[in-house]
Design an enzyme around this catalytic site. Structure first.
Site, mmCIF file in Angstrom:
data_model
loop_
_atom_site.group_PDB
_atom_site.id
_atom_site.type_symbol
_atom_site.label_atom_id
_atom_site.label_comp_id
_atom_site.label_asym_id
_atom_site.label_seq_id
_atom_site.Cartn_x
_atom_site.Cartn_y
_atom_site.Cartn_z
ATOM 1 C CD GLU A 255 -2.819 -1.420 2.271
ATOM 2 O OE1 GLU A 255 -2.217 -1.556 3.356
ATOM 3 O OE2 GLU A 255 -4.050 -1.522 2.153
ATOM 4 C CD GLU B 138 -3.218 -7.024 3.644
ATOM 5 O OE1 GLU B 138 -3.023 -7.804 2.680
ATOM 6 O OE2 GLU B 138 -2.699 -5.897 3.707
HETATM 7 C C1 3H9 Z 1 -1.378 -5.544 6.786
HETATM 8 O O1 3H9 Z 1 -0.392 -5.151 6.259
HETATM 9 C C2 3H9 Z 1 -2.635 -4.767 6.874
HETATM 10 C C3 3H9 Z 1 -2.579 -3.465 6.102
HETATM 11 O O2 3H9 Z 1 -3.354 -3.578 4.959
HETATM 12 C C4 3H9 Z 1 -3.155 -2.361 6.924
HETATM 13 C C5 3H9 Z 1 -2.148 -1.688 7.738
HETATM 14 C C6 3H9 Z 1 -2.702 -0.509 8.462
HETATM 15 N N1 3H9 Z 1 4.064 -7.817 11.556
HETATM 16 O O3 3H9 Z 1 7.960 -15.191 8.753
HETATM 17 P P1 3H9 Z 1 9.289 -14.981 9.335
HETATM 18 C C7 3H9 Z 1 7.892 -11.142 12.151
HETATM 19 S S1 3H9 Z 1 -1.472 -7.080 7.492
HETATM 20 C C8 3H9 Z 1 4.744 -8.135 12.658
HETATM 21 O O4 3H9 Z 1 9.823 -15.974 10.280
HETATM 22 P P2 3H9 Z 1 10.486 -15.268 6.742
HETATM 23 C C9 3H9 Z 1 7.640 -12.581 12.484
HETATM 24 O O5 3H9 Z 1 6.725 -12.717 13.531
HETATM 25 C C10 3H9 Z 1 0.152 -7.748 7.245
HETATM 26 N N2 3H9 Z 1 5.731 -9.052 12.664
HETATM 27 O O6 3H9 Z 1 10.403 -14.689 8.222
HETATM 28 C C11 3H9 Z 1 9.023 -13.063 12.844
HETATM 29 O O7 3H9 Z 1 9.280 -12.632 14.169
HETATM 30 P P3 3H9 Z 1 10.188 -13.526 15.125
HETATM 31 C C12 3H9 Z 1 0.332 -8.221 5.865
HETATM 32 C C13 3H9 Z 1 6.014 -9.659 11.518
HETATM 33 O O8 3H9 Z 1 11.748 -14.740 6.189
HETATM 34 C C14 3H9 Z 1 9.927 -12.253 11.926
HETATM 35 O O9 3H9 Z 1 9.149 -11.130 11.500
HETATM 36 N N3 3H9 Z 1 1.620 -8.853 5.740
HETATM 37 C C15 3H9 Z 1 5.335 -9.360 10.343
HETATM 38 O O10 3H9 Z 1 10.237 -16.741 6.722
HETATM 39 C C16 3H9 Z 1 10.385 -13.019 10.707
HETATM 40 O O11 3H9 Z 1 9.236 -13.557 10.047
HETATM 41 C C17 3H9 Z 1 1.797 -10.150 6.018
HETATM 42 O O12 3H9 Z 1 0.881 -10.864 6.372
HETATM 43 C C18 3H9 Z 1 4.323 -8.381 10.387
HETATM 44 N N4 3H9 Z 1 3.636 -8.023 9.291
HETATM 45 O O13 3H9 Z 1 9.275 -14.613 5.956
HETATM 46 C C19 3H9 Z 1 3.192 -10.654 5.842
HETATM 47 N N5 3H9 Z 1 5.826 -10.128 9.352
HETATM 48 O O14 3H9 Z 1 11.517 -13.612 14.452
HETATM 49 C C20 3H9 Z 1 3.560 -11.550 6.991
HETATM 50 C C21 3H9 Z 1 6.800 -10.880 9.904
HETATM 51 O O15 3H9 Z 1 10.169 -12.804 16.421
HETATM 52 N N6 3H9 Z 1 4.945 -11.943 6.936
HETATM 53 N N7 3H9 Z 1 6.919 -10.594 11.206
HETATM 54 O O16 3H9 Z 1 9.482 -14.851 15.171
HETATM 55 C C22 3H9 Z 1 5.397 -12.928 6.128
HETATM 56 O O17 3H9 Z 1 4.692 -13.461 5.298
HETATM 57 C C23 3H9 Z 1 6.811 -13.364 6.324
HETATM 58 O O18 3H9 Z 1 7.219 -12.907 7.576
HETATM 59 C C24 3H9 Z 1 7.808 -12.831 5.260
HETATM 60 C C25 3H9 Z 1 9.244 -13.234 5.707
HETATM 61 C C26 3H9 Z 1 7.493 -13.460 3.907
HETATM 62 C C27 3H9 Z 1 7.768 -11.338 5.152
#
Ligand code: 3H9
Length: 701
Positions: free
Chosen positions: A104, A124
C-alpha cells in the site's frame, strides 16, 4: 530511529529501518510523518525515493499492533495521502516481500522500481483481514478491479516479472535503490506528469458490476464462516465509487474484520506458528550435526511418506525393509505420486527424475550405517520398536541421529534401548506423511541439544510445521485426542448417534468429527493403540473405557477400508448403521451406562472439547509443551481444528477459562468423576482465578 531522510545526488531518500521485516508499526508511521516534514522543508531536493534497509521492503502493517483496542489505519492512510499529493516525484525502491501495508505504501508513490526477485501480494485474507490502507482502492485503479480482486481474495503473490507485466511496477532492475533514483531523476528532467492513483476513475461498466456482484454471492456461499471473503469483494466494488467514498467503506469493513473473532484467531496463529521454532534453553548458535543422507527403516505407508519429505527437499534417502516386495511397492507408489504431481503441473518431469534418483532401496539394514540420520518407521508395537532401536544403536555411526516415528510410545524407553539416548529424538509424522504439515518433534529426557536443533532445522527444510513435545503417552496431539475420543464413545453408549456427535463439532468448523475421523484413519489403528496403551498399564482400569472402538475392531469393522466402522460406507459416503447402535446398546447394558433419549448439542460440544482443553492445561503444566500456543498449532495443523477459532486453547480463552472450569465441574457432578476425568488442572484453575489467558501462557519453569 526507525525512519530517516538522506540526501543523495540531489534527491531525498526516506529509509525505513525496522528489522526484521520493516513492519509498519505506530512508531514507523509517526517517524514517516517526521521524515516527510523534513523532506517537505528540503525544497532543494528534486525528487523523493522511499526504500527500506535489510532483507525486504515493508512486509506489511505490524500485525501485533492490530490487537490494540485503539488501533486505526487512519494515521498511516494520512501519510499515504501526503506522499501521493507531493508535487515532486516520489518513487518506491522495492525488494524482498512487498506485502500488505508495504504494498500500500508503494501504491501511494507515483512510481515503483523493483529489484529482480521481488514478490508482491496482499496476504491479509490469511489473517481474516482485508488491506486496510487503501490497497482495495488503489490497486483496482492500477490493474483493474478483477485482477485486484483475484490478488486480494487469494492472497497469492506475484513475482517481479508478473508485476511488471501487470503494470504494478514501472521497472525491474538489479538494484532497486539505484533504479528508483534514476527514475526520479529522469522524471525531474522530463517534467513527467505524476500519476496519482486516488484520482483515477474506473469507467462504469455494467458487465463488470454484475461479475463483482456474482463474486460477492459466491464468497457468501462458499466461505460462510470467513467474513473477510465477502468483505474483500465489497471493498473492491467500492473502488468504482469516488475515492473518498471507497476509503470510508474500506475503513469500516477493515475495522469489522480486525475486531472479528476469526481475525483475532488467525493473528494468534500467525505468531504461534513462528514461536514453535523458539525452544527455551536452546541456544540459537548451537552447532548442528551435518545431514547429507537420510535412512528410513520400514517401507510401509508411513515409511514411504516420510521418505518423500526428504526426497522433496533434495536429500539422498535410503529406504530399507526386510521385504523386497514392500520395497518394490514403495518405489512404485512414490513414483506414481510424483508422476501425478507432474501431470497436474506441480513439478516438472525433470524434477520427478531428480527425486527418484535420490531414492535408494536396500533389503538389509547394513546400508543405514552410513546415514547421518535414520528414522525408524516400523509398525507401532513397543517390543518391535525396542528391538529396532537396539539394532540401530549398534549399527548407526556414532555421530548419527536416530529418530523414532511413533505416535504414542515412550521415547525415553526406546532411546534407552539404543544405548545412546543423547542421539535419539522422536519424529511423529502424521499420515499421509508427505502431505500433512504437522511434525511433533519429541524431545527425550536425554536428547542432546544439537540433536534437537538439527532435527528442528531439518523439519523447516522439509517444510513442516514443527512443534516440540516432551515425552508422555500420545505427546501433545494424541494425548488430547484420547480424552476427546473417550467422551465421543461414552456419548455413543449413552444414546447419541455418530452423525449427531460428528455434526456438533463439524458445525464449529472441525474438518471431521471423531467418528468419521477414526473411520478414515482406521478403527483397527485406533483400537490397537488403545490395546497397546492398556498393556503398558496406562489405561484407566475401567472396562467401559474406549469399549466401543475395541468392540468395533473385534467385529471386523475397521472403518472406511472395510466398508463399515462407526458408519457403514457406500464408496466414501458415510451412512448411519443400526449395527453400531446395537453394539452401543449392548455395551451400555454391559457396563451399566444409562441410555438417554436425547443428548443436546451443547453437551456434545462441551464434553468433547472441554476435557481436551483441560488435558492441554495439564500438558502445559507438566512441561510437555513449551507454551499454550504450541498446542493450538498442533491441533490446527494436524487435527483439522478450525484455524478461525485459533486452536483449542485460544478458543478456551475466547469462551472464558472460568466458564470452561465451571462446566468441567458441572460434568464431574452430573456424571460422577471416575478416575478424575473431570478434575480441573491446577493450571486451568489458577489462570481462571487470575483472569489470565492460557493460549499465551508459557510453560512454568
Ligand atoms: C497488513 O499489512 C494490513 C494493512 O493492509 C493495513 C495496515 C494498516 N508484523 O515469517 P518470518 C515477524 S497485514 C509483525 O519468520 P520469513 C515474524 O513474527 C500484514 N511481525 O520470516 C518473525 O518474528 P520472530 C500483511 C512480523 O523470512 C519475523 O518477522 N503482511 C510481520 O520466513 C520473521 O518472520 C503479512 O501478512 C508483520 N507483518 O518470511 C506478511 N511479518 O523472528 C507476513 C513478519 O520474532 N509476513 N513478522 O518470530 C510474512 O509473510 C513473512 O514474515 C515474510 C518473511 C514473507 C515477510
Amino acid at each position: 530511529m526507525k525512519v530517516r531522510l538522506e540526501a543523495r545526488s540531489g534527491l531525498g531518500v526516506i529509509v525505513i529501518d525496522h528489522p526484521p521485516v520493516n513492519a509498519i508499526s505506530a512508531d514507523v508511521v509517526a517517524q514517516l510523518g517526521q521524515a516527510l516534514d523534513a523532506w517537505e522543508a528540503r525544497t532543494e531536493l528534486a525528487a523523493l525515493v522511499i526504500a527500506c534497509d535489510g532483507r525486504t521492503f515493508a512486509a506489511g502493517g505490524d500485525i501485533a499492533g492490530f490487537d490494540r483496542p485503539d488501533f486505526s489505519p487512519a494515521p498511516f492512510n494520512g501519510i499515504l495521502a501526503r506522499i501521493e499529493a507531493q508535487a515532486r516525484p516520489v518513487v518506491a525502491a522495492l525488494h524482498g516481500s512487498v506485502l500488505g501495508g508495504g504494498f500500500e505504501l508503494a501504491l501511494a508513490c507515483h512510481g515503483r522500481v523493483a529489484a529482480d526477485g521481488t514478490r508482491f501480494g496482499f496476504p491479509e485474507v490469511q489473517l481474516g483481514l482485508l488491506p486496510g490502507s487503501l490497497g482495495t482502492q488503489r490497486l483496482p485503479r492500477l490493474v483493474g478491479p478483477e485482477l485486484a480482486l483475484d490478488l486480494i481474495s487469494s492472497g497469492r503473490t506475484l513475482g517481479s516479472a508478473a508485476a511488471l507485466a501487470a503494470g504494478i511496477v514501472d521497472r525491474v532492475v538489479p538494484d532497486a535503490l539505484a533504479g528508483a533514483i534514476a527514475l526520479g531523476e529522469e522524471w525531474v528532467r522530463t517534467h513527467c506528469s505524476l500519476r496519482r492513483l486516488s484520482v483515477v476513475r474506473i469507467a462504469p461498466d455494467e458487465k463488470l458490476s454484475r461479475r463483482l456482484e456474482a463474486a460477492a454471492a459466491e464468497a457468501c456461499d462458499r466461505q460462510p464462516s470467513n467474513p473477510a471473503a465477502v468483505a474483500i469483494v465489497r471493498a473492491v466494488q467500492a473502488s468504482l465509487l469516488p475515492f473518498a467514498e471507497g476509503e470510508a467503506i474500506e475503513a469500516s469493513l477493515f475495522e469489522a474484520l480486525r475486531t472479528s473473532p476469526q481475525s483475532q484467531s488467525l493473528r494468534h496463529l500467525f505468531f504461534a506458528r513462528r514461536s514453535t521454532w523458539k525452544i527455551p534453553g536452546l541456544s540459537r548458535d548451537i552447532r548442528h550435526r551435518e545431514l547429507h543422507s537420510i535412512g528410513v527403516l520400514g517401507a510401509g505407508t508411513m515409511g514411504r511418506g516420510i521418505a518423500m519429505n526428504f526426497l522433496n527437499a533434495g536429500l539422498p534417502t535410503r529406504l530399507v525393509d526386510a521385504s523386497q516386495a514392500a520395497l518394490d511397492t514403495a518405489v512404485s507408489i512414490i513414483r506414481s505420486l510424483y508422476e501425478a504431481s507432474a501431470a497436474k503441473g506441480r513439478i516438472s518431469g525433470t524434477e520427478v527424475a531428480a527425486r527418484m534418483a535420490l531414492l535408494h532401496t536396500d533389503l538389509g539394514d547394513a546400508a543405514l550405517a552410513d546415514c547421518d540420520l535414520v528414522v525408524e518407521a516400523v509398525y507401532e508395537d513397543f517390543a518391535l520398536k525396542q528391538r529396532v532401536c537396539e539394532r540401530l544403536g549398534a549399527l548407526c555411526r556414532p555421530d548419527a541421529i536416530i529418530a523414532t516415528n511413533t505416535s504414542t510410545l515412550d521415547v525415553d524407553r526406546l532411546a534407552a534401548a539404543t544405548g545412546r539416548p543423547r542421539d535419539v529424538v522422536g519424529m511423529h509424522f502424521f499420515s499421509p506423511a508427505h502431505v500433512m504439515k504437522l511434525l511433533e518433534v519429541v524431545r527425550g529426557r536425554e536428547t542432546a541439544h544439537d540433536v534437537l536443533a538439527t532435527v528442528m532445522a531439518l523439519a523447516r527444510r522439509i517444510g513442516k510445521t514443527a512443534v516440540v513435545s516432551g515425552v508422555c503417552y500420545g505427546f501433545i496431539g494424541n494425548r488430547m485426542a484420547e480424552v476427546y475420543m473417550r467422551e465421543a464413545e461414552f456419548l455413543l453408549m449413552e444414546g447419541a448417534s455418530p452423525a449427531q456427535v460428528d455434526a456438533a463439532v463439524e458445525a464449529l468448523g472441525m474438518a471431521m468429527g471423531p467418528c468419521r475421523m477414526l473411520d478414515l484413519a482406521g478403527v483397527d489403528v485406533g483400537a490397537r493403540t488403545v490395546i497397546e496403551y492398556a498393556k503398558s498399564g496406562g489405561l484407566p482400569p475401567d472396562a467401559s473405557y474406549r469399549a466401543l472402538v475395541r468392540a468395533l475392531y473385534e467385529s471386523g469393522r475397521h472403518g472406511q477400508k472395510t466398508g463399515a466402522g462407526y458408519y457403514r460406507y457406500e464408496g466414501r459416503t458415510a451412512l448411519p448403521d443400526p449395527e453400531t447402535e446395537r453394539i452401543s446398546i449392548e455395551l451400555a447394558a454391559r457396563h451399566g451406562i444409562a441410555r438417554r433419549p436425547a443428548i443436546d448439542e451443547r453437551e456434545i460440544v462441551e464434553r468433547l472439547l472441554y476435557p481436551m482443553i483441560n488435558e492441554g492445561a495439564k500438558i502445559l503444566e507438566e512441561g510437555i509443551a513449551c507454551r499454550g500456543s504450541d498446542i493450538d498449532v498442533v491441533w490446527t495443523a494436524g487435527y483439522g481444528f478450525p484455524a478461525q477459532r485459533g486452536g483449542p486453547l485460544f478458543m478456551a480463552d475466547s469462551i472464558g477459562l472460568h466458564e470452561v472450569a465451571q462446566r468441567l465441574q458441572h460434568y464431574a457432578k452430573a456424571r460422577g468423576n471416575p478416575h478424575g476425568y473431570w478434575t480441573t488442572s491446577p493450571l486451568l484453575d489458577k489462570l481462571s482465578v487470575e483472569g489470565r489467558r492460557i493460549s499465551s501462557c508459557e510453560r512454568p519453569r
